[in-house]
Scaffold this motif. Structure first.
Motif, PDB file in Angstrom:
ATOM      1  N   GLY A   1       0.782  -1.233   0.000  1.00  0.00           N
ATOM      2  CA  GLY A   1       0.000   0.000   0.000  1.00  0.00           C
ATOM      3  C   GLY A   1       0.815   1.285   0.000  1.00  0.00           C
ATOM      4  N   MET A   2       2.141   1.189   0.189  1.00  0.00           N
ATOM      5  CA  MET A   2       2.957   2.408   0.265  1.00  0.00           C
ATOM      6  C   MET A   2       2.935   3.197  -1.037  1.00  0.00           C
ATOM      7  SD  MET A   2       6.381   1.296   2.409  1.00  0.00           S
ATOM      8  CE  MET A   2       7.061   2.959   2.311  1.00  0.00           C
ATOM      9  N   GLN A   3       3.029   2.481  -2.152  1.00  0.00           N
ATOM     10  CA  GLN A   3       3.067   3.172  -3.437  1.00  0.00           C
ATOM     11  C   GLN A   3       1.752   3.874  -3.736  1.00  0.00           C
ATOM     12  OE1 GLN A   3       3.663   0.643  -6.881  1.00  0.00           O
ATOM     13  NE2 GLN A   3       4.691   2.278  -8.002  1.00  0.00           N
ATOM     14  N   LYS A   4       0.639   3.182  -3.510  1.00  0.00           N
ATOM     15  CA  LYS A   4      -0.669   3.791  -3.767  1.00  0.00           C
ATOM     16  C   LYS A   4      -0.924   4.975  -2.845  1.00  0.00           C
ATOM     17  CE  LYS A   4      -3.052  -0.258  -5.635  1.00  0.00           C
ATOM     18  NZ  LYS A   4      -4.169  -1.235  -5.468  1.00  0.00           N
ATOM     19  N   GLU A   5      -0.484   4.865  -1.595  1.00  0.00           N
ATOM     20  CA  GLU A   5      -0.658   5.967  -0.650  1.00  0.00           C
ATOM     21  C   GLU A   5       0.118   7.195  -1.108  1.00  0.00           C
ATOM     22  OE1 GLU A   5      -0.505   6.318   4.158  1.00  0.00           O
ATOM     23  OE2 GLU A   5       1.366   5.720   3.190  1.00  0.00           O
ATOM     24  N   GLU A   6       1.358   6.987  -1.527  1.00  0.00           N
ATOM     25  CA  GLU A   6       2.173   8.101  -1.997  1.00  0.00           C
ATOM     26  C   GLU A   6       1.532   8.782  -3.205  1.00  0.00           C
ATOM     27  OE1 GLU A   6       6.806   8.237  -2.607  1.00  0.00           O
ATOM     28  OE2 GLU A   6       5.868   7.592  -4.499  1.00  0.00           O
ATOM     29  N   MET A   7       1.082   8.000  -4.171  1.00  0.00           N
ATOM     30  CA  MET A   7       0.470   8.555  -5.377  1.00  0.00           C
ATOM     31  C   MET A   7      -0.816   9.316  -5.057  1.00  0.00           C
ATOM     32  SD  MET A   7       1.075   5.301  -7.898  1.00  0.00           S
ATOM     33  CE  MET A   7       0.069   5.974  -9.211  1.00  0.00           C
ATOM     34  N   LYS A   8      -1.613   8.742  -4.158  1.00  0.00           N
ATOM     35  CA  LYS A   8      -2.883   9.388  -3.779  1.00  0.00           C
ATOM     36  C   LYS A   8      -2.637  10.773  -3.209  1.00  0.00           C
ATOM     37  CE  LYS A   8      -6.350   9.194  -0.119  1.00  0.00           C
ATOM     38  NZ  LYS A   8      -6.851   8.434   1.065  1.00  0.00           N
ATOM     39  N   TRP A   9      -1.682  10.911  -2.304  1.00  0.00           N
ATOM     40  CA  TRP A   9      -1.465  12.196  -1.628  1.00  0.00           C
ATOM     41  C   TRP A   9      -0.668  13.174  -2.479  1.00  0.00           C
ATOM     42  CZ3 TRP A   9      -4.232  13.794   2.349  1.00  0.00           C
ATOM     43  CH2 TRP A   9      -4.922  12.832   3.090  1.00  0.00           C
ATOM     44  N   ARG A  10       0.127  12.672  -3.404  1.00  0.00           N
ATOM     45  CA  ARG A  10       0.750  13.573  -4.373  1.00  0.00           C
ATOM     46  C   ARG A  10      -0.321  14.228  -5.242  1.00  0.00           C
ATOM     47  NH1 ARG A  10       5.225  10.893  -7.993  1.00  0.00           N
ATOM     48  NH2 ARG A  10       5.486  13.096  -8.616  1.00  0.00           N
ATOM     49  N   GLN A  11      -1.269  13.439  -5.687  1.00  0.00           N
ATOM     50  CA  GLN A  11      -2.355  13.991  -6.503  1.00  0.00           C
ATOM     51  C   GLN A  11      -3.235  14.924  -5.676  1.00  0.00           C
ATOM     52  OE1 GLN A  11      -4.566  11.043  -8.654  1.00  0.00           O
ATOM     53  NE2 GLN A  11      -5.835  12.565  -9.717  1.00  0.00           N
ATOM     54  N   TRP A  12      -3.455  14.576  -4.422  1.00  0.00           N
ATOM     55  CA  TRP A  12      -4.230  15.437  -3.520  1.00  0.00           C
ATOM     56  C   TRP A  12      -3.571  16.804  -3.383  1.00  0.00           C
ATOM     57  CZ3 TRP A  12      -2.688  17.402   1.342  1.00  0.00           C
ATOM     58  CH2 TRP A  12      -3.689  17.947   2.138  1.00  0.00           C
ATOM     59  N   ALA A  13      -2.259  16.831  -3.283  1.00  0.00           N
ATOM     60  CA  ALA A  13      -1.545  18.111  -3.176  1.00  0.00           C
ATOM     61  C   ALA A  13      -1.757  18.964  -4.415  1.00  0.00           C
ATOM     62  CB  ALA A  13      -0.047  17.861  -2.958  1.00  0.00           C
TER      63      ALA A  13
END
Length: 383
Positions: free
Chosen positions: A220-232
């Motif tokens: 889940g680390m990769q998906k979490e990182e991508m999700k919050w990068r897009q959120w920013a």
């Protein structure tokens, strides 16, 4: 890394052996000369030498060993220094030459700077005049940031710049030209009828399966990182303008900062400060409506920042664990553009972001993402 160490030890060993032969030859010559002098001087010298107190021979031997040891030390020291200088030269010759075209107060540009600073990547800055934009007239892409690599490869879009460079830093078998092809440009028309340019895959790192497992060891680390990068990019960045231009006073203070830090002529600066502040105050109201923000836009900022801190949790220093990941760097870069303004101080006073933010500040300042700089002393504010 292993090859560098092997070459280093090989050179040092050769120097050590050469030094041993030289000093051994010097010692033999000295002793032979001593013997000739002893034999030729006759009984006077012989008697004086024989009258040396017991232990004198040992002292003489110790002196020879000490002299030889100091010689070996100096030789090895010079060899190590030469080796390090040669390796530093090779590193500098192989380094990327990066030029960042930016507005200093642009949150997307700040994201790129945060990434480069954290990873200890040297880069030059060209501040672009936001009115005339003469500094990027050579480019058909008329927005910032733009990153020029080695004077020939142009990277656009902050997230593409970060993803492609991160891939390059990790992957050992890809060139930057090959990597950038994985982020194709796509033009479309948005809901306001304006043509926009987007980039496919921009939150992905183009790594092998083994490299991906090493960078993201937990599920889940990769998906979490991508999700919050897009959120920013899609949410947090849109809270900046409504908050820094919330009132006429804050709008004027914000433009005073923009003019001071940006690249404006005297006349441009005057109009930017007063006309721009008035215009952005009005535009911020429209942005508030467009993004469905509350009447007090500070509350949306506080809520977003606290959501970010809650996502990190109490057991992690950063979303990336003990070190920041790309989401940490993106959020830090966006929030950093408010430093020195009332909105930033209110955020620090009324949310739980302070400790994480200070840790990020230190990590970027000390280039903690670069192994050569990881041991440097911390020089910024402590928590």
């Amino acid at each position: 890394m292993a090859a560098v160490c092997s070459r280093g030890f090989g050179r040092i060993s050769s120097s050590f052996l050469r030094a041993s032969v030289v000093h051994r030859a010097d010692s033999v010559s000295y002793l032979l000369g001593f013997r000739r002098a002893y034999c030729s001087r006759g009984t006077g010298l012989r008697s004086r030498l024989l009258s040396v107190r017991p232990g004198g021979g040992r002292l003489f031997g110790c002196a020879l060993l000490l002299g030889g040891g100091l010689g070996w030390y100096q030789t090895m020291k010079v060899s190590v220094q030469q080796l390090m200088a040669e390796e530093d030269k090779k590193d500098s010759e192989g380094a990327l030459k990066l030029i960042l075209y930016q507005y200093k107060t642009c949150p997307f540009c700040s994201k790129v700077r945060a990434f480069l600073d954290y990873h200890g990547a040297p880069y030059e800055i060209v501040e672009v005049n936001p009115v005339m934009r003469q500094e990027i007239k050579w480019s058909t892409y008329r927005k910032v940031p733009i990153l020029m690599v080695n004077g020939e490869l142009q990277l656009n879009d902050s997230s593409v710049i970060i993803s492609s460079l991160k891939t390059l830093f990790i992957s050992k078998d890809k060139t930057l030209t090959e990597i950038i092809r994985c982020y194709p440009e796509m033009k479309s028309v948005n809901d306001r009828g304006k043509e926009v340019t987007e980039y496919n895959n921009k939150y992905w790192l183009m790594l092998s399966e083994a490299e991906t497992a090493a960078v993201y060891p937990h599920k889940g680390m990769q998906k979490e990182e991508m999700k919050w990068r897009q959120w920013a990019d899609d949410w947090l960045v849109h809270l900046i303008s409504p908050n820094v231009y919330r009132t006429t006073g804050e709008a004027l203070a914000s433009f005073d900062y923009i003019v001071r830090e940006g690249k404006f002529g005297t006349v441009e600066g005057f109009f930017a400060k007063y006309v721009g502040a008035a215009a952005m105050y009005i535009i911020s109201k429209r942005l508030k409506t467009r993004h469905n923000l509350q009447e007090d836009v500070r509350q949306d900022l506080y809520k977003a920042v606290n959501e970010w801190v809650a996502a990190i949790g109490r057991d992690r220093k950063f979303m990336g664990g003990n070190q920041p990941n790309l989401a940490d760097l993106a959020v830090f870069g966006v929030l950093r553009v408010m430093e020195g303004l009332q909105a930033f101080q209110d955020m620090m006073d009324n949310t739980k972001v302070k400790h994480w933010y200070r840790r990020m500040e230190r990590a970027a300042l000390n280039h903690e993402g670069h192994p050569l700089y990881a041991s440097k002393p911390r020089t910024s504010r402590e928590e």
